[in-house]
Design a protein around this motif. Sequence first.
Motif, PDB file in Angstrom:
ATOM      1  N   ARG A  92     -45.988 -21.337 -47.560  1.00  0.00           N
ATOM      2  CA  ARG A  92     -44.772 -21.342 -46.747  1.00  0.00           C
ATOM      3  C   ARG A  92     -43.698 -22.229 -47.377  1.00  0.00           C
ATOM      4  NH1 ARG A  92     -44.733 -23.305 -40.512  1.00  0.00           N
ATOM      5  NH2 ARG A  92     -45.359 -25.251 -41.537  1.00  0.00           N
ATOM      6  N   TYR A 100     -41.730 -16.967 -42.840  1.00  0.00           N
ATOM      7  CA  TYR A 100     -43.180 -17.071 -43.044  1.00  0.00           C
ATOM      8  C   TYR A 100     -43.742 -17.811 -41.832  1.00  0.00           C
ATOM      9  CZ  TYR A 100     -47.513 -17.878 -45.759  1.00  0.00           C
ATOM     10  OH  TYR A 100     -48.804 -17.890 -46.224  1.00  0.00           O
ATOM     11  N   MET A 158     -45.838 -12.407 -41.865  1.00  0.00           N
ATOM     12  CA  MET A 158     -44.558 -12.369 -42.579  1.00  0.00           C
ATOM     13  C   MET A 158     -44.039 -10.938 -42.614  1.00  0.00           C
ATOM     14  SD  MET A 158     -46.411 -13.013 -46.252  1.00  0.00           S
ATOM     15  CE  MET A 158     -47.829 -13.795 -45.428  1.00  0.00           C
TER      16      MET A 158
END
Length: 326
Positions: free
Chosen positions: A72, A89, A105
């Motif tokens: 992320r 994300y 995502m």
Amino acid sequence: MTTTIYFSTNKLGDVTSEQLQKALDRFSLGRLRGCRRTASGAGGQTLFLESDVGEFVLKGNPLYKGQLSEERYFVTELLQRGLPVPAPYRMDERSDIFGWPYAVMPRLPGIHPRDLSLEDEGSLRKLSGMLAQTLLRMHEWKSESCGEWIPASREVEPFPVSYRDWLYGRIRHWLRDAQNYAPVAAEDWAWTEEILDAATDSFDGFDRPVYVMGDFKFDNLLVRRNGDQWELSGLFDFTNGYFGDGAADLPKIATQFIDRGRSDLAERFVLAYRDGLADKEGFDQRIKVHTLHQKILDWGCFHAIGAVSWNPEWTFREWAFRYIMH
């Protein structure tokens, strides 16, 4: 943890529609319409999800603690640099739904470059240049030291030894390991050491660490048509990211071109990247080392899993030589 090489992964296993709906509910992503496993990539850690509000990718059952936090962070930073990464994300560190943390995502549009026809000469030539430009943009993300980003400290932790010692140590380790599965002759070791020796000064003088994706290949890229041009529409899977020499991101794409009988496009890709560098000093020596590193990993892996597709009589040097730029 990101520079650790994994030859197996934690797969998702069986998940139910009820579990997937709970994951979507956690982020208010609509009602589940369907799901299917991805054809490849992320070692069985991903699923395509479709809901009434969009298409998504679920990634879960992390390989190690912090894998998703790390990814992320990379996605967030690369998004700020204008790259088409899967953002937002969304990450859930709780384990109450699946028994492990997961992330959801957006599913990115496009096709993998490997699906482009080899006969589409104009597209392939433009593709090689576009991929080089993508790396140059990604490598604008710089660090003060070579090392790994650690989720707990949210800082880059330098390697415990010099970058050269770290890299050369890995190369020698994996060549020794390959001997468990494949022939590695004294001449192969001598050739390896010759390439390493020629690049020693270049690595000792290297002081420009950048973000290295570590798995830049057709499988982790998506492209789409924009008029008569192909453009990058997706870049994903950052599990292997670290900070070091950007040239380390070149060998996988170059190998994929060569394995498709297009060594000319591999050379075009590498030279387009080199031409875009502000400082080219030592590049030609370092790219040989990074390519050698990748081919050692491939040599051992393909022999170990019985996937040798070349002349089994070839020595390591005979096989790997064609991938090294001269």
